[in-house]
Motif scaffolding. Structure first.
Motif, PDB file in Angstrom:
ATOM      1  N   SER A 174     -40.366 -30.754 -42.509  1.00 51.02           N
ATOM      2  CA  SER A 174     -40.733 -31.328 -41.206  1.00 51.02           C
ATOM      3  C   SER A 174     -42.116 -30.829 -40.814  1.00 51.02           C
ATOM      4  O   SER A 174     -42.622 -29.852 -41.367  1.00 51.02           O
ATOM      5  CB  SER A 174     -39.725 -30.901 -40.134  1.00 51.02           C
ATOM      6  N   GLY A 175     -42.695 -31.490 -39.832  1.00 51.32           N
ATOM      7  CA  GLY A 175     -43.946 -31.005 -39.261  1.00 51.32           C
ATOM      8  C   GLY A 175     -43.723 -29.646 -38.615  1.00 51.32           C
ATOM      9  O   GLY A 175     -44.620 -28.790 -38.631  1.00 51.32           O
ATOM     10  N   TYR A 176     -42.532 -29.460 -38.069  1.00 51.88           N
ATOM     11  CA  TYR A 176     -42.202 -28.174 -37.456  1.00 51.88           C
ATOM     12  C   TYR A 176     -42.322 -27.058 -38.488  1.00 51.88           C
ATOM     13  O   TYR A 176     -42.922 -26.006 -38.232  1.00 51.88           O
ATOM     14  CB  TYR A 176     -40.782 -28.240 -36.878  1.00 51.88           C
ATOM     15  N   THR A 177     -41.761 -27.314 -39.680  1.00 50.18           N
ATOM     16  CA  THR A 177     -41.799 -26.292 -40.727  1.00 50.18           C
ATOM     17  C   THR A 177     -43.228 -26.121 -41.267  1.00 50.18           C
ATOM     18  O   THR A 177     -43.673 -25.010 -41.544  1.00 50.18           O
ATOM     19  CB  THR A 177     -40.819 -26.658 -41.862  1.00 50.18           C
ATOM     20  N   ARG A 178     -43.948 -27.250 -41.383  1.00 55.00           N
ATOM     21  CA  ARG A 178     -45.341 -27.133 -41.825  1.00 55.00           C
ATOM     22  C   ARG A 178     -46.132 -26.219 -40.884  1.00 55.00           C
ATOM     23  O   ARG A 178     -46.833 -25.300 -41.312  1.00 55.00           O
ATOM     24  CB  ARG A 178     -45.997 -28.513 -41.878  1.00 55.00           C
ATOM     25  N   ASP A 179     -45.956 -26.447 -39.591  1.00 54.12           N
ATOM     26  CA  ASP A 179     -46.682 -25.624 -38.630  1.00 54.12           C
ATOM     27  C   ASP A 179     -46.290 -24.157 -38.750  1.00 54.12           C
ATOM     28  O   ASP A 179     -47.109 -23.254 -38.609  1.00 54.12           O
ATOM     29  CB  ASP A 179     -46.414 -26.116 -37.200  1.00 54.12           C
ATOM     30  N   LEU A 180     -44.996 -23.937 -39.000  1.00 55.17           N
ATOM     31  CA  LEU A 180     -44.516 -22.565 -39.148  1.00 55.17           C
ATOM     32  C   LEU A 180     -45.142 -21.907 -40.373  1.00 55.17           C
ATOM     33  O   LEU A 180     -45.556 -20.748 -40.333  1.00 55.17           O
ATOM     34  CB  LEU A 180     -42.984 -22.580 -39.246  1.00 55.17           C
ATOM     35  N   LEU A 181     -45.252 -22.682 -41.479  1.00 54.26           N
ATOM     36  CA  LEU A 181     -45.846 -22.128 -42.703  1.00 54.26           C
ATOM     37  C   LEU A 181     -47.323 -21.805 -42.480  1.00 54.26           C
ATOM     38  O   LEU A 181     -47.827 -20.784 -42.948  1.00 54.26           O
ATOM     39  CB  LEU A 181     -45.705 -23.118 -43.862  1.00 54.26           C
ATOM     40  N   VAL A 182     -47.972 -22.679 -41.763  1.00 54.19           N
ATOM     41  CA  VAL A 182     -49.392 -22.458 -41.484  1.00 54.19           C
ATOM     42  C   VAL A 182     -49.562 -21.212 -40.620  1.00 54.19           C
ATOM     43  O   VAL A 182     -50.413 -20.370 -40.862  1.00 54.19           O
ATOM     44  CB  VAL A 182     -49.987 -23.704 -40.786  1.00 54.19           C
ATOM     45  N   ARG A 183     -48.671 -21.101 -39.627  1.00 51.98           N
ATOM     46  CA  ARG A 183     -48.784 -19.996 -38.672  1.00 51.98           C
ATOM     47  C   ARG A 183     -48.386 -18.669 -39.318  1.00 51.98           C
ATOM     48  O   ARG A 183     -49.071 -17.661 -39.192  1.00 51.98           O
ATOM     49  CB  ARG A 183     -47.886 -20.307 -37.472  1.00 51.98           C
ATOM     50  N   GLU A 184     -47.238 -18.659 -39.997  1.00 52.37           N
ATOM     51  CA  GLU A 184     -46.667 -17.395 -40.468  1.00 52.37           C
ATOM     52  C   GLU A 184     -47.202 -16.977 -41.835  1.00 52.37           C
ATOM     53  O   GLU A 184     -47.299 -15.794 -42.126  1.00 52.37           O
ATOM     54  CB  GLU A 184     -45.141 -17.483 -40.533  1.00 52.37           C
ATOM     55  N   TYR A 185     -47.481 -17.956 -42.715  1.00 57.97           N
ATOM     56  CA  TYR A 185     -47.908 -17.611 -44.068  1.00 57.97           C
ATOM     57  C   TYR A 185     -49.370 -17.981 -44.307  1.00 57.97           C
ATOM     58  O   TYR A 185     -49.854 -17.921 -45.426  1.00 57.97           O
ATOM     59  CB  TYR A 185     -47.007 -18.303 -45.096  1.00 57.97           C
ATOM     60  N   ARG A 186     -50.039 -18.420 -43.235  1.00 58.13           N
ATOM     61  CA  ARG A 186     -51.464 -18.713 -43.297  1.00 58.13           C
ATOM     62  C   ARG A 186     -51.786 -19.742 -44.374  1.00 58.13           C
ATOM     63  O   ARG A 186     -52.756 -19.601 -45.116  1.00 58.13           O
ATOM     64  CB  ARG A 186     -52.278 -17.431 -43.564  1.00 58.13           C
ATOM     65  N   LEU A 187     -50.976 -20.763 -44.497  1.00 57.34           N
ATOM     66  CA  LEU A 187     -51.260 -21.813 -45.471  1.00 57.34           C
ATOM     67  C   LEU A 187     -52.310 -22.758 -44.891  1.00 57.34           C
ATOM     68  O   LEU A 187     -52.375 -22.971 -43.679  1.00 57.34           O
ATOM     69  CB  LEU A 187     -49.995 -22.612 -45.799  1.00 57.34           C
ATOM     70  N   ASP A 188     -53.068 -23.343 -45.776  1.00 57.22           N
ATOM     71  CA  ASP A 188     -54.011 -24.378 -45.380  1.00 57.22           C
ATOM     72  C   ASP A 188     -53.194 -25.640 -45.075  1.00 57.22           C
ATOM     73  O   ASP A 188     -52.496 -26.156 -45.958  1.00 57.22           O
ATOM     74  CB  ASP A 188     -54.983 -24.609 -46.556  1.00 57.22           C
ATOM     75  N   PRO A 189     -53.252 -26.149 -43.838  1.00 54.96           N
ATOM     76  CA  PRO A 189     -52.410 -27.310 -43.499  1.00 54.96           C
ATOM     77  C   PRO A 189     -52.681 -28.503 -44.405  1.00 54.96           C
ATOM     78  O   PRO A 189     -51.789 -29.323 -44.639  1.00 54.96           O
ATOM     79  CB  PRO A 189     -52.783 -27.611 -42.046  1.00 54.96           C
TER      80      PRO A 189
END
Lengths: 430, 394
Positions: A206-221
């Motif tokens: 989900s977009g929710y999880t994408r945002d979480l990955l970006v926020r918590e694991y510093r992934l490039d969106p």
């Protein structure tokens, strides 16, 4: 494309939503003409019980089978109470044609113990170790791995076979109440973090999880694709509810864990009952919060209106969906959330936590922060007291749900796999 | 001369069968008849029949000098009538002997005295009828469920025409005074109270077979020696216990039967001890002073209050849910529904929901047919919801 799929849950070994998603995406890939090699944990049962055209199955980790235990596995929030599942007492003698063989509740619990048992760490290591040798004879263009249990195997194969990897995140340890990154080496968050930052492409449920990955694991969106789950199959039941003299039902289905926010729902229930005193709240599921939730409902003085049904068969759960007026997803953090879609099939109107992925595909569903008891209660009351509004929500959400198919999701996934291949030249050093 | 006042409590509840959520609206068989019959028959076999026989022989052997008292709950009377009629007959034989007093209580062993005065009166009337019908007695003494007592309870008992109330000799009540004297209830016109000596009672009821106890093994001469060494001015000593102590809580091979037999013979032969029943005591002894009850006091758990039944939120929620149905049940005009509801008022149902740990938790667990207090709670709440719908109550 030749796709190697690394899965952990796969029907019939299913403990939660992961198995359904892996199955749906993998079969849809095969349907689109891709050649799929599917690896799932060897559990002693023949892996090709359900052959599917285009899918070759390879069991991994058979060297010692599944056996308990590694202390690290205690970290795992999927870990199931080692005690035999709390039977929902004796089955009612005259429950109608429930398949007596095994309730899905107990088969889920059994699968969960097997898949996420005490020996999870060792099982993951065996799975990863065997991946390279068992797949020596198979050729593939890209690796698609589902959730952190399979990430170590995916990274080994990426190195050994020089093939790009697309990691698919259905749920993170952070959703389940784990610590934010960075965790200690070897922790689940460290596995997730290292895997996701190495992967050639990442899919999020989900977009929710994408945002979480970006926020918590510093992934490039830009490296993360959103691949929503499809709706579960099944017929739609009539959504209008004949007036039940025992009062309208508000339903919760899920593990009774902190992540699922049952306590927030019970707090909201106390407020709902102030204005709708004949409402009933039914809580289906088991988990470590069970006793605390039962005591909380009693302490709030609403023990007579909150029912704990425990783990139930899928037939009983479907009946509950058909009888409920409102279904509440109260999760504190829910990467997707399959149950509101199941509830919609039964005709219950969903009220969703604002911290969930499924709201992205059900934009018509009422949303509330789970911790906001007044707000959550107001959403529930609005649906309980205005049947027309409730039917409107169900109808709109159902039309949104119809657009969710695995074929649709597989198309997005396919693009992500292609992107993994096209970036791999840069990311995998020769 | 000190009189030994034996009082034995006989009680069996109608235990609730597993009643999951999905049974609501589709099943009305709330009671675990199989289990209830099994327990009733087992206890009749191991305790009621042999012990009644032994006590009757003691009465005959002593030409009536041995005396004791019972309270048999209405639910126990009904179970014995259905499943162990010979045991009920043996209680009737004791009643007919003239040496054994049968007291009154609520017919359902309920907490109605605290929760619902109207229901309390109805259950006392019902119990009087059961005692008349099955044991041929008209009771003059009263003991409330688990000895739960305070001024409100005493006033209700007094208004119903009883002469005396049995109660726990709790430390928090006596503050160092002896339990071995007749007291009056402050705030209830000094209604007479006969108190339990919990030390001596529990030596038999709880500690008898405890090998870790310094008094183990307890022999009758020792025990009677303790009784004989009480100061002369003590008019009586109240030894109150579960009747199931004999052969059930304390198995036969602990020697509990022989202990009682010898103890009775030694006391009959002693010139410092005799036996009396509660009504005999209250008609014989003067009240020494009034006691003030700060709150209801029972004989259960370390606390000696009502926390064994109403100590946690689940218990209070269930208690409230039970008594909320009372008006609808009484107004239903359906004797079956009323009877069913009344059986839910039995205090054991909320007792099983206790979450106390440590020593008292063991006692609760010993008696409970459920895996956990939470299961007990959910089970009863589900069954009550079903009953609520049948009654058409709110």
């Amino acid at each position: 494309m030749k796709v190697l799929v690394l899965g952990w849950e796969y029907p019939p070994a299913v403990a939660g939503g992961l198995g359904a998603a892996c199955h749906g995406l993998t079969t849809a890939l095969a349907d689109r003409g891709h050649e799929v090699v599917l690896c799932t944990p060897a559990d002693g049962t023949p892996s090709d019980t359900e052959p599917y055209p285009g899918i070759v199955r390879v069991p991994l980790g058979s060297d010692a089978g599944f056996s308990p235990f590694h202390p690290g596995a205690l970290l795992d929030p999927y870990a199931v109470d080692p005690a035999p599942e709390r039977a929902p007492a004796a089955p009612a003698p005259e429950t109608e044609a429930d398949p007596p063989a095994e309730s899905s509740a107990s088969s889920h619990a059994r699968s969960a113990r097997k898949l996420y048992g005490a020996d999870l760490s060792a099982a993951i290591q065996r799975y990863s170790r065997e991946a390279v040798t068992a797949l020596a004879g198979h050729d593939f263009d890209v690796i698609h791995a589902h959730d952190w249990m399979t990430f170590p195997a995916a990274l080994r194969l990426r190195f050994a076979r020089r093939r790009p990897v697309c990691l698919h995140v259905h749920s993170t340890v952070i959703d389940r109440g784990g610590r934010s990154a960075p965790g200690p080496v070897g922790s689940i968050s460290a596995v997730e973090r290292a895997g996701l930052r190495t992967a050639d492409r990442v899919c999020a449920v989900s977009g929710y999880t994408r945002d979480l990955l970006v926020r918590e694991y510093r992934l490039d969106p830009g490296r993360v694709s959103v691949v929503h789950n499809a709706a579960p199959e099944g017929v739609m039941s009539p959504a209008d509810r004949p007036r039940d003299p025992a009062g309208p039902t508000v339903l919760f289905v899920g593990r009774l864990t902190r992540q699922k926010g049952v306590g927030f729902l019970i707090r909201a229930a106390a407020r709902v009952l102030e204005s709708s005193p004949d409402a009933r709240f039914v809580v289906m599921g088991e988990g470590e919060d069970r006793t605390r939730m039962i005591e909380m409902a009693a302490a709030l003085g609403i023990g007579r209106r909150v029912f704990f049904a425990g783990g139930v068969s899928s037939a009983l759960r479907d009946r509950a969906y058909r009888e409920a007026s409102v279904f509440v997803l109260s999760s504190v953090s829910e990467p997707f959330g399959l149950t509101p879609l199941e509830a919609l099939r039964g005709g219950a109107a969903p009220v969703l936590s604002d911290a969930c992925g499924v709201r992205e595909v059900l934009p018509s569903a009422p949303v509330s922060p789970p911790w906001d008891a007044a707000g959550l209660a107001a959403q529930i009351v609005a649906l309980l007291t205005d049947e027309e509004q409730r039917l409107g929500v169900v109808a709109k959400c159902r039309s949104e749900l119809e657009r969710l198919t695995w074929a649709e999701s597989a198309q997005t996934l396919e693009a992500a796999l292609e992107q993994a291949r096209s970036t791999s030249g840069r990311r995998i050093s020769g | 001369m000190t009189s030994i006042v034996y009082y034995f409590q006989v009680h069996q509840p109608y235990r609730v069968k597993p009643f999951p959520y999905d049974a609501i609206g589709s099943r009305t068989d709330y009671w675990d008849d199989w289990l209830n019959e099994d327990v009733a028959k087992r206890v009749a076999e191991k305790c009621y029949l042999p012990m009644n026989r032994q006590l009757l022989r003691a009465v005959e052997r002593s030409s009536g000098a041995f005396r004791c008292s019972f309270s048999v709950s209405g639910t126990a009377i009904r179970q014995l009538a259905d499943w162990a009629p010979e045991a009920l007959k043996s209680f009737r034989d004791l009643a007919d002997s003239g040496s054994v007093e049968f007291m009154c209580e609520t017919s359902r062993h309920s907490l109605a005295a605290l929760a619902d005065p109207e229901e309390f009166r109805a259950q006392v009337a019902e119990q009087r009828a059961l005692l008349k019908e099955h044991l041929g007695v008209e009771p003059t003494a009263f003991r409330n469920t688990e000895l739960i007592t305070d001024a409100t309870v005493a006033r209700q008992v007094k208004d119903l025409g009883f002469e005396v109330l049995l109660a726990e000799g709790a430390d928090q009540l006596l503050h160092g005074r002896t339990a071995q004297a007749l007291y009056g209830m402050g705030g209830a016109d000094s209604f007479p109270l006969i108190l339990r000596d919990f030390q001596l009672s529990d030596d038999i009821g709880f500690r008898f077979s405890n090998q870790g106890w310094e008094g183990y093994p307890l022999l009758a001469p020792t025990f009677n020696g303790w009784l004989e060494s009480l100061p002369d001015e003590r008019p009586f000593v109240g030894l109150f216990m579960d009747y199931e102590t004999f052969g059930e809580h304390q198995a036969r091979d602990t020697g509990i039967f022989d202990f009682m037999d010898t103890m009775v013979d030694l006391a009959v032969a002693s010139d410092k001890l005799d036996f009396a029943t509660p009504t005999e005591i209250v008609r014989r002894d003067p009240i020494v002073e009034d006691l003030d009850y700060p709150r209801p006091i029972s004989w259960a758990d370390e606390e000696r209050d009502v926390s064994a039944w109403l100590g946690n939120h689940m218990q209070r929620a269930a208690h409230e849910a039970i008594y909320k149905l009372g008006p609808a049940a009484r107004a239903s005009g359906d004797p079956d529904l009323l009877n069913t509801w009344r059986d839910f008022t039995t205090s054991d149902h909320v007792y099983y929901m206790s979450t106390k740990c440590e020593t008292d938790g063991d006692v609760h667990e010993y008696f409970s047919p459920y895996d956990s207090p939470h299961d007990a709670y959910l089970n009863v709440m589900n069954a009550l919801e079903d009953l609520r719908r049948r009654l058409g109550a709110d």
